[in-house]
Structures are given as structure tokens and as C-alpha cells.
Design a protein around this motif. Structure first.
Motif, PDB file in Angstrom:
ATOM      1  N   LEU A  69       1.675 -14.416 -15.636  1.00 14.31           N
ATOM      2  CA  LEU A  69       2.367 -14.053 -14.401  1.00 14.31           C
ATOM      3  C   LEU A  69       1.856 -12.722 -13.864  1.00 14.31           C
ATOM      4  CD1 LEU A  69       4.802 -14.390 -12.371  1.00 14.31           C
ATOM      5  CD2 LEU A  69       6.106 -13.057 -14.011  1.00 14.31           C
ATOM      6  N   LEU A  70       1.769 -11.727 -14.739  1.00 11.75           N
ATOM      7  CA  LEU A  70       1.295 -10.408 -14.319  1.00 11.75           C
ATOM      8  C   LEU A  70      -0.176 -10.444 -13.888  1.00 11.75           C
ATOM      9  CD1 LEU A  70       3.044  -8.141 -16.974  1.00 11.75           C
ATOM     10  CD2 LEU A  70       3.651  -8.437 -14.559  1.00 11.75           C
ATOM     11  N   MET A  71      -0.985 -11.216 -14.604  1.00 13.13           N
ATOM     12  CA  MET A  71      -2.396 -11.351 -14.239  1.00 13.13           C
ATOM     13  C   MET A  71      -2.529 -11.993 -12.858  1.00 13.13           C
ATOM     14  SD  MET A  71      -5.369 -13.679 -15.946  1.00 13.13           S
ATOM     15  CE  MET A  71      -4.596 -15.135 -15.264  1.00 13.13           C
ATOM     16  N   THR A  72      -1.746 -13.029 -12.610  1.00 15.97           N
ATOM     17  CA  THR A  72      -1.778 -13.710 -11.321  1.00 15.97           C
ATOM     18  C   THR A  72      -1.368 -12.757 -10.199  1.00 15.97           C
ATOM     19  OG1 THR A  72      -1.246 -15.804 -12.389  1.00 15.97           O
ATOM     20  CG2 THR A  72      -0.894 -15.681 -10.019  1.00 15.97           C
ATOM     21  N   LEU A  73      -0.299 -11.995 -10.429  1.00 20.19           N
ATOM     22  CA  LEU A  73       0.144 -11.032  -9.417  1.00 20.19           C
ATOM     23  C   LEU A  73      -0.910  -9.950  -9.197  1.00 20.19           C
ATOM     24  CD1 LEU A  73       3.911 -10.606 -10.344  1.00 20.19           C
ATOM     25  CD2 LEU A  73       2.924 -11.926  -8.466  1.00 20.19           C
ATOM     26  N   GLY A  74      -1.572  -9.511 -10.269  1.00 23.60           N
ATOM     27  CA  GLY A  74      -2.619  -8.500 -10.142  1.00 23.60           C
ATOM     28  C   GLY A  74      -3.809  -8.991  -9.341  1.00 23.60           C
ATOM     29  N   VAL A  75      -4.249 -10.194  -9.649  1.00 23.47           N
ATOM     30  CA  VAL A  75      -5.380 -10.766  -8.911  1.00 23.47           C
ATOM     31  C   VAL A  75      -4.997 -10.984  -7.449  1.00 23.47           C
ATOM     32  CG1 VAL A  75      -6.828 -12.822  -8.686  1.00 23.47           C
ATOM     33  CG2 VAL A  75      -6.474 -11.788 -10.926  1.00 23.47           C
ATOM     34  N   ALA A  76      -3.776 -11.466  -7.212  1.00 25.24           N
ATOM     35  CA  ALA A  76      -3.322 -11.680  -5.837  1.00 25.24           C
ATOM     36  C   ALA A  76      -3.267 -10.354  -5.075  1.00 25.24           C
ATOM     37  CB  ALA A  76      -1.955 -12.349  -5.832  1.00 25.24           C
ATOM     38  N   TYR A  77      -2.779  -9.311  -5.743  1.00 20.41           N
ATOM     39  CA  TYR A  77      -2.734  -7.987  -5.103  1.00 20.41           C
ATOM     40  C   TYR A  77      -4.137  -7.508  -4.736  1.00 20.41           C
ATOM     41  CZ  TYR A  77      -2.325  -2.994  -4.413  1.00 20.41           C
ATOM     42  OH  TYR A  77      -2.422  -1.733  -3.891  1.00 20.41           O
ATOM     43  N   LEU A  78      -5.057  -7.610  -5.679  1.00 13.79           N
ATOM     44  CA  LEU A  78      -6.426  -7.173  -5.402  1.00 13.79           C
ATOM     45  C   LEU A  78      -7.036  -7.963  -4.257  1.00 13.79           C
ATOM     46  CD1 LEU A  78      -7.814  -6.658  -9.017  1.00 13.79           C
ATOM     47  CD2 LEU A  78      -7.244  -4.894  -7.326  1.00 13.79           C
ATOM     48  N   PHE A  79      -6.785  -9.258  -4.255  1.00 12.22           N
ATOM     49  CA  PHE A  79      -7.354 -10.117  -3.216  1.00 12.22           C
ATOM     50  C   PHE A  79      -6.788  -9.760  -1.848  1.00 12.22           C
ATOM     51  CE2 PHE A  79     -10.043 -13.845  -3.208  1.00 12.22           C
ATOM     52  CZ  PHE A  79      -9.855 -14.355  -1.939  1.00 12.22           C
ATOM     53  N   ILE A  80      -5.482  -9.530  -1.775  1.00  9.57           N
ATOM     54  CA  ILE A  80      -4.841  -9.265  -0.483  1.00  9.57           C
ATOM     55  C   ILE A  80      -5.067  -7.828  -0.028  1.00  9.57           C
ATOM     56  CG2 ILE A  80      -2.591  -9.016   0.636  1.00  9.57           C
ATOM     57  CD1 ILE A  80      -1.683 -11.467  -0.981  1.00  9.57           C
ATOM     58  N   ALA A  81      -4.857  -6.876  -0.921  1.00 11.02           N
ATOM     59  CA  ALA A  81      -4.863  -5.478  -0.512  1.00 11.02           C
ATOM     60  C   ALA A  81      -6.245  -4.841  -0.513  1.00 11.02           C
ATOM     61  CB  ALA A  81      -3.936  -4.673  -1.417  1.00 11.02           C
ATOM     62  N   LYS A  82      -7.124  -5.282  -1.382  1.00 10.98           N
ATOM     63  CA  LYS A  82      -8.383  -4.568  -1.551  1.00 10.98           C
ATOM     64  C   LYS A  82      -9.613  -5.311  -1.051  1.00 10.98           C
ATOM     65  CE  LYS A  82      -6.216  -1.216  -3.520  1.00 10.98           C
ATOM     66  NZ  LYS A  82      -5.938  -0.024  -2.758  1.00 10.98           N
ATOM     67  N   SER A  83      -9.519  -6.614  -0.851  1.00 10.41           N
ATOM     68  CA  SER A  83     -10.702  -7.346  -0.395  1.00 10.41           C
ATOM     69  C   SER A  83     -10.874  -7.160   1.108  1.00 10.41           C
ATOM     70  CB  SER A  83     -10.594  -8.831  -0.727  1.00 10.41           C
ATOM     71  OG  SER A  83      -9.671  -9.456   0.128  1.00 10.41           O
ATOM     72  N   ARG A  84     -12.057  -7.359   1.567  1.00 16.40           N
ATOM     73  CA  ARG A  84     -12.371  -7.214   2.994  1.00 16.40           C
ATOM     74  C   ARG A  84     -12.449  -8.579   3.676  1.00 16.40           C
ATOM     75  NH1 ARG A  84     -10.914  -2.307   3.597  1.00 16.40           N
ATOM     76  NH2 ARG A  84     -12.149  -0.742   2.536  1.00 16.40           N
ATOM     77  N   ILE A  85     -11.898  -9.593   3.042  1.00 18.21           N
ATOM     78  CA  ILE A  85     -11.910 -10.931   3.624  1.00 18.21           C
ATOM     79  C   ILE A  85     -10.759 -11.023   4.612  1.00 18.21           C
ATOM     80  CG2 ILE A  85     -11.700 -13.391   3.168  1.00 18.21           C
ATOM     81  CD1 ILE A  85     -12.776 -12.809   0.349  1.00 18.21           C
ATOM     82  N   GLY A  86     -11.048 -11.488   5.782  1.00 15.95           N
ATOM     83  CA  GLY A  86     -10.022 -11.641   6.811  1.00 15.95           C
ATOM     84  C   GLY A  86      -9.690 -10.309   7.463  1.00 15.95           C
ATOM     85  N   ASN A  87      -9.153 -10.375   8.642  1.00 13.04           N
ATOM     86  CA  ASN A  87      -8.757  -9.193   9.405  1.00 13.04           C
ATOM     87  C   ASN A  87      -7.234  -9.141   9.397  1.00 13.04           C
ATOM     88  OD1 ASN A  87      -8.802  -6.972  11.054  1.00 13.04           O
ATOM     89  ND2 ASN A  87      -9.224  -8.117  12.921  1.00 13.04           N
ATOM     90  N   LEU A  88      -6.674  -8.610   8.301  1.00 16.20           N
ATOM     91  CA  LEU A  88      -5.233  -8.608   8.119  1.00 16.20           C
ATOM     92  C   LEU A  88      -4.644  -7.233   8.405  1.00 16.20           C
ATOM     93  CD1 LEU A  88      -5.077 -10.541   4.736  1.00 16.20           C
ATOM     94  CD2 LEU A  88      -4.940 -11.473   7.044  1.00 16.20           C
ATOM     95  N   LYS A  89      -3.520  -7.241   9.090  1.00 14.75           N
ATOM     96  CA  LYS A  89      -2.822  -5.985   9.335  1.00 14.75           C
ATOM     97  C   LYS A  89      -2.155  -5.554   8.029  1.00 14.75           C
ATOM     98  CE  LYS A  89       0.476  -3.713  12.292  1.00 14.75           C
ATOM     99  NZ  LYS A  89       1.407  -3.841  13.398  1.00 14.75           N
ATOM    100  N   ARG A  90      -2.230  -4.291   7.733  1.00 13.88           N
ATOM    101  CA  ARG A  90      -1.648  -3.746   6.496  1.00 13.88           C
ATOM    102  C   ARG A  90      -0.151  -3.529   6.722  1.00 13.88           C
ATOM    103  NH1 ARG A  90      -3.794  -1.671   1.845  1.00 13.88           N
ATOM    104  NH2 ARG A  90      -2.515  -0.111   0.828  1.00 13.88           N
ATOM    105  N   GLU A  91       0.650  -4.447   6.190  1.00 12.05           N
ATOM    106  CA  GLU A  91       2.100  -4.364   6.315  1.00 12.05           C
ATOM    107  C   GLU A  91       2.696  -4.295   4.915  1.00 12.05           C
ATOM    108  OE1 GLU A  91       3.428  -7.165   9.762  1.00 12.05           O
ATOM    109  OE2 GLU A  91       1.820  -8.127   8.627  1.00 12.05           O
ATOM    110  N   GLU A  92       3.609  -3.351   4.710  1.00 12.73           N
ATOM    111  CA  GLU A  92       4.178  -3.168   3.380  1.00 12.73           C
ATOM    112  C   GLU A  92       5.698  -3.135   3.446  1.00 12.73           C
ATOM    113  OE1 GLU A  92       2.447   0.343   1.685  1.00 12.73           O
ATOM    114  OE2 GLU A  92       0.544  -0.666   1.298  1.00 12.73           O
ATOM    115  N   LEU A  93       6.300  -3.538   2.341  1.00 10.92           N
ATOM    116  CA  LEU A  93       7.735  -3.460   2.149  1.00 10.92           C
ATOM    117  C   LEU A  93       7.937  -2.824   0.784  1.00 10.92           C
ATOM    118  CD1 LEU A  93      10.540  -4.266   3.263  1.00 10.92           C
ATOM    119  CD2 LEU A  93      10.314  -6.389   1.979  1.00 10.92           C
TER     120      LEU A  93
END
Length: 153
Positions: A69-93
Motif C-alpha cells: 500500500l505504501l509503495m503504491t502510494l509512493g509511486v503514485a505520488y512520484l508519478f503525479i507530483a514529480k513527473s513532467r508528463i501532462g500539463n497538470l495544475k498543482r493543486e493540494e489539500l
């Protein structure tokens, strides 16, 4: 001649506005959530019907399941927050990317729901802990699918 210049100027201004809209980062919206649902279902379904995964869910320890579970969340975080794929607006909660929250929430809900919907719980004879293990295992693929479909436009 002056009228033509004004028309050209207004056309150039419209093109500039259109170009700025295209370059603007994609804000999280209902279309993104629909794409995440489609991606989660598409990637989870093939793994849902494998008896090998059911056996792993029965045999895996709670500690390993939490590590996955933690590994999946970590990989998902890296993919969403740190990758340059896609032009996503940085929105945080609460300093957590909103897309990470929606992707994981949707993936885990979809996985648990599909296990129930298709009766895998009865076929595999899961205990509540094994049901959670199966949800975590299937959600690993659902999270990847949700992110992929959301980011590739």
C-alpha cells in the motif's frame, strides 16, 4: 485599410487567448475524475479474475500488504507530483496533491467494489483481512491505470 488592420489585430488577439488557454495547466475536474474511474476499472479487471492473486491475498501478511500500500502510494505520488508528463495544475489539500487523493480513493473504492460485485469474495472464501489484502493488491494496478488515463490526454 484601417478596418482590415483592426480585423487582423482582433484575430491575432483571439489566437493569443486560444494559445494561452491551451498552455494553461489542466485543473482537476469532473472530466479527470471520469478518466480516473475508467482507468482504474480497465486496469483492475484483468487482475481481478486471476486465482493466483486470490492465493497471494490469502497468504500475504498484513505487514507486507501495508508495505505494498505504501509503495503504491509512493509511486503514485512520484508519478503525479514529480513527473513532467501532462500539463497538470498543482493543486493540494493539506500539502497532498488532490490528484493523488482522487486517484487512490477511486482506485481502492473501485477495487473493493469490483471484488464484491463479481463475487470474488465468495469464490475465494476471503476473511475480512484477506478481502483487504485483495483490495490492496488489485488497487496497485488500478492506481497505475487511473493515473495513466488521467495524465495522457
Amino acid at each position: 485599410m484601417e478596418r482590415q488592420l483592426e480585423e487582423l489585430y482582433s484575430s491575432i488577439q483571439e489566437l493569443k487567448k486560444e494559445n494561452e488557454k491551451r498552455k494553461a495547466p489542466d485543473q482537476l475536474g469532473w472530466d479527470d475524475i471520469a478518466q480516473e474511474i475508467i482507468g482504474a476499472v480497465t486496469f483492475a479487471l484483468p487482475f481481478l479474475f486471476t486465482a493466483e492473486l486470490w492465493e497471494i491475498a490469502k497468504d500475504i501478511s498484513v505487514e507486507r500488504s501495508l508495505a505494498i500500500l505504501l509503495m503504491t502510494l509512493g509511486v503514485a505520488y512520484l508519478f503525479i507530483a514529480k513527473s513532467r508528463i501532462g500539463n497538470l495544475k498543482r493543486e493540494e489539500l493539506f500539502h497532498i496533491p488532490k490528484r493523488l487523493l482522487t486517484v487512490t480513493g477511486i482506485a481502492y473504492f473501485i477495487s473493493a467494489g469490483l471484488i464484491y460485485l463479481y463475487g470474488i469474495n465468495g469464490l475465494a472464501d476471503f476473511t475480512p483481512g484477506q478481502y483487504i489484502n485483495a483490495t490492496i493488491l488489485i488497487s496497485t494496478f488500478a492506481v497505475i491505470g487511473a493515473i495513466t488515463v488521467d495524465m495522457v490526454k
